[in-house]
Design a protein around this motif. Structure first.
Motif, PDB file in Angstrom:
ATOM      1  N   ASP B  49       0.821  -1.217   0.000  1.00 45.40           N
ATOM      2  CA  ASP B  49       0.000   0.000   0.000  1.00 45.40           C
ATOM      3  C   ASP B  49       0.855   1.267   0.000  1.00 45.40           C
ATOM      4  O   ASP B  49       0.337   2.377   0.082  1.00 45.40           O
ATOM      5  CB  ASP B  49      -1.048  -0.004   1.127  1.00 45.40           C
ATOM      6  N   ASP B  50       2.179   1.075  -0.150  1.00 50.14           N
ATOM      7  CA  ASP B  50       3.048   2.232  -0.388  1.00 50.14           C
ATOM      8  C   ASP B  50       3.078   2.633  -1.855  1.00 50.14           C
ATOM      9  O   ASP B  50       3.684   3.629  -2.225  1.00 50.14           O
ATOM     10  CB  ASP B  50       4.489   1.924   0.085  1.00 50.14           C
ATOM     11  N   ASN B  52       2.137   4.220  -5.266  1.00 48.08           N
ATOM     12  CA  ASN B  52       1.432   5.480  -5.502  1.00 48.08           C
ATOM     13  C   ASN B  52       0.120   5.270  -6.252  1.00 48.08           C
ATOM     14  O   ASN B  52       0.098   4.615  -7.303  1.00 48.08           O
ATOM     15  CB  ASN B  52       2.297   6.434  -6.334  1.00 48.08           C
ATOM     16  N   ARG B  76       5.082  -3.710   1.384  1.00 49.72           N
ATOM     17  CA  ARG B  76       5.895  -2.793   0.599  1.00 49.72           C
ATOM     18  C   ARG B  76       6.072  -3.343  -0.816  1.00 49.72           C
ATOM     19  O   ARG B  76       6.167  -4.542  -1.030  1.00 49.72           O
ATOM     20  CB  ARG B  76       7.268  -2.603   1.254  1.00 49.72           C
ATOM     21  N   THR B  77       6.114  -2.439  -1.776  1.00 43.59           N
ATOM     22  CA  THR B  77       6.198  -2.809  -3.193  1.00 43.59           C
ATOM     23  C   THR B  77       7.618  -3.243  -3.551  1.00 43.59           C
ATOM     24  O   THR B  77       8.588  -2.712  -3.017  1.00 43.59           O
ATOM     25  CB  THR B  77       5.785  -1.594  -4.053  1.00 43.59           C
ATOM     26  N   ASN B  99       9.987  -7.850  -1.185  1.00 44.75           N
ATOM     27  CA  ASN B  99       8.822  -7.343  -0.438  1.00 44.75           C
ATOM     28  C   ASN B  99       7.573  -8.163  -0.746  1.00 44.75           C
ATOM     29  O   ASN B  99       7.633  -9.389  -0.651  1.00 44.75           O
ATOM     30  CB  ASN B  99       8.620  -5.840  -0.725  1.00 44.75           C
TER      31      ASN B  99
END
Lengths: 305, 305
Positions: B49-50, B52, B76-77, B99
């Motif tokens: 969900d980090d 954009n 994290r992507t 991730n």
């Protein structure tokens, strides 16, 4: 068509075997390639009297005038030996014996002082210049091949002769070395400011690029199952290029494209056997059929909207 | 057209500058390239969900269905950073953070379980296989891209998935590694025995080769004054290739030739700026005009006798 370059003995080691001294030299490969186009040609070169008469006879049967070949009594012919690595893209020079080439004083035969096309094979740029100066009329096209050795050892002489020529052929690393530009597009632009109107950058198994102002043309090397011996491929390319232009008498960019394809096509045969073996009895039909392969390899049909 | 691949953050250093984390990932470049052909496409991927929202919005505006993109809460992507050397042909990977990709469990959206074309971007071959297994009907064309990492670390899984696909794209060194053959002609022949009917060997700045039995086609890379950032060029090539075939619904060898040209054409834009910058607002007219350059670059007119 006038050809200046070496007639030589080569001894080659590759992963596929090893040869004794066999027929080699830039002028040999250029002449054999050009002979595919039924053009009148002459070689200006020098050999020792150790050079095999059968080699001279072979070139004569290809309609190549050898009156410009000096045979030095008691002299020895230029000898090169090299060993190719497993990938065939890199090689070590084992021996270079200049022999009679050290004092080569080229003499252009009278009958060729008004040749349409002059192909200056890889040699000392001062010899290349000497030949240009012997021409009575400006040839329609002067093509020059060179290599890193002359960039390292005779750069000033090379820069002088570049001012006098129309087409230069050299490889990608040499183009970068000559100009300090990594991009071949930029390198070619810079080389054009040094004299030649057309720049041909040879990339070995990755093909060849032809540049003229903003025009660029690319000919791939034919992907082969087996490359046997790359010796002479660059000279064969140049000989095919020059021979085609001599035969067609047309130096437009469109026709130079065709010449690059013909050069690549003939070079694809050269590498299939050791030395000149594949080139000496290459048949017209084989050449035509491989041109068809080049078409299949490169021609596509997209409508631009 | 169904696309499986990474959505990622990339941070790139090249001789021309340095970026912060920017939009990257195979699926991103594939999707952007395919969008040039007005095809319906969907991405199957995973991000944290980090990631954009604007990146997702960007892809949506390109008509790409993102219902197959899982957004992991608190995750994290995937992040990659690399540094290109001066020649831009070689790079060092500085960071790879898998991730959320580490536990990626792909879910093909219902609406795409009967897609005509499936483009499996560079990912673990087990994930590529999982996606194939989720298809309800055999796609007309399954294209797989892979890289040396999977040859080193998941060769058996890769060999299994190769049996299920139609087209593989990989680079020259990878083709040699996979087959033990130096000649790309022989390498392609061997790869065809492993499953794929068509083999595309990417040679970066030296272009791309398409093989099918004895048929070979070659598309050069467009010679450019400046290559800015090669990241994503291979994915863009694959996306253009797959997008064109999806749009034209014709998987003949002749049409695959055109697809290779379209792929090369789009890749030539990709490298002109950092990351996706050049691709996101690439105009139809620019693409058409560069296709014209490809024609000039490669098409010649020799009559075969």
């Amino acid at each position: 068509m006038l050809i200046v370059g070496t007639l030589a003995f080569d001894a080659i080691e590759s992963p596929f075997g090893k040869t004794d001294k066999i027929l080699g030299g830039a002028a040999t490969f250029i002449g054999l390639a050009a002979s595919q186009f039924d053009v009148k040609s002459a070689i200006v070169s020098v050999v020792g009297d150790d050079f095999n008469q059968e080699y001279l006879d072979l070139l004569s049967t290809k309609n190549i005038d050898l009156s410009g070949v000096e045979i030095v009594k008691g002299g020895r012919t230029f000898f090169w030996s090299g060993k190719y690595h497993n990938d065939l893209n890199t090689r070590d020079t084992l021996t270079t014996e200049l022999n009679t080439l050290a004092d080569f004083d080229p003499k252009v035969p009278e009958a060729y002082k008004n040749a349409d096309v002059v192909m200056l094979g890889n040699l000392h740029p001062s010899i290349q210049m000497d030949v240009i100066n012997q021409m009575e009329s400006r040839p329609k096209l002067i093509i020059l091949d060179t290599m890193n050795y002359w960039l390292d050892n005779a750069l000033n002489e090379l820069l002088e002769v570049l001012k006098k020529i129309d087409v230069i052929t050299l490889n990608d690393e040499e183009a970068r070395q000559l100009t300090g530009e990594y991009s071949l597009v930029k390198a070619a632009e810079k080389i054009e400011t040094m004299g030649p109107k057309y720049v041909v950058i040879k990339k070995g198994e990755h093909g060849a690029l032809l540049f003229n102002k903003k025009n660029i043309f690319f000919a791939p090397a034919l992907p082969l199952e087996e490359v046997f011996d790359p010796t002479g491929a660059g000279d064969t390319f140049a000989g095919g290029f020059a021979g085609y232009l001599t035969a067609t008498k047309n130096v437009s960019f469109e026709n130079l494209k065709n010449a690059v394809i013909h050069g690549s096509n003939l070079a694809s045969f050269c590498v299939e056997k050791f030395g000149t073996e594949r080139m000496v009895d290459l048949k017209f039909d084989e050449v035509q059929s491989r041109l068809e392969q080049f078409k299949e390899l490169t021609q596509f049909n997209i409508e631009i909207q």
